[in-house]
Design an enzyme around this catalytic site. Structure first.
Site, PDB file in Angstrom:
ATOM      1  N   ARG A 259       0.679  -1.119  -0.110  1.00 39.28           N
ATOM      2  CA  ARG A 259      -0.050  -0.028  -0.200  1.00 39.28           C
ATOM      3  C   ARG A 259       0.940   1.108   0.167  1.00 39.28           C
ATOM      4  NH1 ARG A 259      -2.938  -3.893  -0.915  1.00 39.28           N
ATOM      5  NH2 ARG A 259      -4.417  -4.487   0.801  1.00 39.28           N
TER       6      ARG A 259
ATOM      7  N   GLU B 177     -13.636 -15.247   9.627  1.00 43.55           N
ATOM      8  CA  GLU B 177     -13.460 -14.723   8.349  1.00 43.55           C
ATOM      9  C   GLU B 177     -13.078 -15.821   7.301  1.00 43.55           C
ATOM     10  OE1 GLU B 177     -10.784 -11.260   7.708  1.00 43.55           O
ATOM     11  OE2 GLU B 177     -11.500 -11.333   5.707  1.00 43.55           O
TER      12      GLU B 177
ATOM     13  N   LYS C 148     -17.651 -12.710   9.276  1.00 45.36           N
ATOM     14  CA  LYS C 148     -16.848 -11.639   8.362  1.00 45.36           C
ATOM     15  C   LYS C 148     -16.696 -12.488   6.937  1.00 45.36           C
ATOM     16  CE  LYS C 148     -13.089  -8.767   7.254  1.00 45.36           C
ATOM     17  NZ  LYS C 148     -12.090  -7.644   7.843  1.00 45.36           N
TER      18      LYS C 148
ATOM     19  N   SER D 106     -14.390  -6.204   2.284  1.00 40.60           N
ATOM     20  CA  SER D 106     -14.388  -5.484   0.877  1.00 40.60           C
ATOM     21  C   SER D 106     -13.803  -6.465  -0.299  1.00 40.60           C
ATOM     22  CB  SER D 106     -14.061  -4.053   0.939  1.00 40.60           C
ATOM     23  OG  SER D 106     -12.725  -3.760   1.016  1.00 40.60           O
ATOM     24  N   GLY D 107     -12.867  -6.900   0.056  1.00 41.17           N
ATOM     25  CA  GLY D 107     -12.134  -7.925  -0.734  1.00 41.17           C
ATOM     26  C   GLY D 107     -11.642  -7.373  -2.209  1.00 41.17           C
ATOM     27  N   GLY D 108     -11.477  -6.069  -2.548  1.00 42.95           N
ATOM     28  CA  GLY D 108     -11.183  -5.688  -3.683  1.00 42.95           C
ATOM     29  C   GLY D 108     -12.272  -5.114  -4.533  1.00 42.95           C
TER      30      GLY D 108
ATOM     31  N   ARG E  55      -9.205  -2.209   2.580  1.00 42.88           N
ATOM     32  CA  ARG E  55      -9.127  -1.317   1.486  1.00 42.88           C
ATOM     33  C   ARG E  55     -10.217  -0.293   1.292  1.00 42.88           C
ATOM     34  NH1 ARG E  55      -7.674  -6.348  -2.287  1.00 42.88           N
ATOM     35  NH2 ARG E  55      -9.104  -7.498  -0.227  1.00 42.88           N
TER      36      ARG E  55
HETATM   37  P1  13P Z   1     -10.425  -5.900   2.803  1.00 38.95           P
HETATM   38  O1  13P Z   1     -11.897  -4.908   3.088  1.00 38.95           O
HETATM   39  O2  13P Z   1      -9.384  -5.121   1.960  1.00 38.95           O
HETATM   40  O3  13P Z   1     -10.828  -6.996   1.839  1.00 38.95           O
HETATM   41  O4  13P Z   1      -9.820  -6.198   3.992  1.00 38.95           O
HETATM   42  C1  13P Z   1     -10.548  -6.730   5.093  1.00 38.95           C
HETATM   43  C2  13P Z   1      -9.815  -7.802   5.811  1.00 38.95           C
HETATM   44  O5  13P Z   1      -9.627  -7.714   6.948  1.00 38.95           O
HETATM   45  C3  13P Z   1      -9.466  -8.865   5.332  1.00 38.95           C
HETATM   46  O6  13P Z   1      -9.007  -9.806   6.098  1.00 38.95           O
END
Ligand code: 13P
Length: 340
Positions: A33, A177, A219, A261-263, A292
């Protein structure tokens, strides 16, 4: 284990109007990042960046909890205040990522298993002592030709449940998650089908390992088209399919669900969450636990320069406010335009 207390924390983490800031990037990930904003990845810069977010009083109004990386939970701000104290003073809960990343899964080419269970029972009380009231463990499931295998789904679900049981024993709420990645060219229905299988397996393992669902936060990913799919599903379809999927897999005993959010783009992630909450009448609260999608914009605005701190905090506050509204189904696209 005090389940009533765990349940209180899980409810607070997913309270309508608020969500979780995932600021737990490992040193390798935050370096990527920082590379994108031409900022050197030093310990001081990582501290300054995260301190900037946690001191954004406007932004933190919409943040119920912050997931920290091991380095950050022990770190002090420039003026010597522990970063966890800054988070607590803002009315937010400190949390900690406890998994130790992924390793290749034997006999399953291209698939991964999340590691870090071995010393977890010893590490958790130290994190509790330092202020962590919740934790995170991310299992990763990829979609591709011939994958995911049942071996990968089962092994990752088993590890997630082992982690969750250890957390509850240490009076820490586990964020569970299981992330089905959106990296491929698959369509939304393939994502739905894989995520359904994964969630069924995760809840089976949680049951076998006697995890109290009232004291966890799930999550998940949304049901969403792969990034490389040429005909990606729109906002309404993502919202409808994700709600249907979750209703079929997630018991009502779970207090809250906080998406990754995953991208997804920043605005996409907000629009999807909002559309789901507009459907309404859900058995759990639905909010965000974005990394992200909450940090892209402030990272860019900050770009490693102290003179940009106020501007970056404004940008962060805007994204946090938009997602806070989305967690109540009250976001409108106009609000984005006004800010721009
Ligand atoms: P993102 O929202 O960027 O996917 O990250 C969340 C997260 O904690 C991934 O483990």
């Amino acid at each position: 284990m005090n389940l009533a207390e765990l349940n209180k924390v899980a409810i607070a983490m997913t309270a309508p109007g608020k969500g979780i800031l995932a600021a737990d990037e490992s040193t390798g990930t935050i370096k990527k990042r920082f590379d994108a904003i031409n900022t050197e990845c030093t310990e001081d810069n990582r501290r300054d960046y995260r301190e900037m977010l946690f001191r954004s009083s406007e932004g933190m109004k919409h943040i119920s909890g912050v997931i920290l990386y091991d380095e950050t939970i022990w770190q002090k701000a420039k003026d010597g205040t522990p970063l966890v104290d800054i988070i607590k003073r803002s009315g937010s809960l400190p949390g900690i990522k406890v998994d130790e990343g992924t390793k290749p899964l034997p006999n399953c080419p291209g698939e991964l298993i999340t590691v870090g269970l071995d010393k977890l029972a010893d590490r958790l009380p130290k994190y509790y002592e330092q202020g962590a009231r919740f934790a995170k463990w991310r299992g990763v499931i990829d979609i591709g030709p011939g994958i995911p295998s049942y071996t990968a789904i089962h092994t990752n679900a088993h590890a997630l449940a082992r982690y969750a049981a250890l957390c509850q024993q240490a009076q820490i709420v586990p964020i569970v998650e299981p992330e089905v990645l959106m990296d491929g060219d698959h369509d939304i229905d393939r994502c739905y089908e894989v995520t359904e299988f994964v969630l069924k397996e995760v809840f089976q393992q949680l049951y076998y390992q006697k995890v109290a669902l009232e004291g966890i936060v799930l999550k998940p990913n949304m049901a969403i088209s792969g990034k490389k799919n040429g005909k990606r599903a729109g906002v309404e379809e993502v919202a409808e399919k994700t709600v249907k999927l979750l209703k079929g897999c997630v018991p009502g005993a779970v207090p809250g669900i906080a998406f990754l959010s995953g991208g997804q783009s920043d605005e996409e992630a907000t629009a999807h969450l909002d559309a789901m909450n507009k459907i309404g009448n859900l058995p759990w609260s639905l909010t965000f636990s974005y990394g992200r999608a909450l940090q892209h914009a402030p990272q860019k605005a900050w770009s490693g320069k102290s003179e940009n701190v106020a501007a970056a905090q404004r940008v962060f506050a805007h994204r946090a406010a938009m997602n806070g509204l989305a967690s109540k189904g009250q976001w409108k696209q106009d609000l984005e335009k006004k800010a721009a």
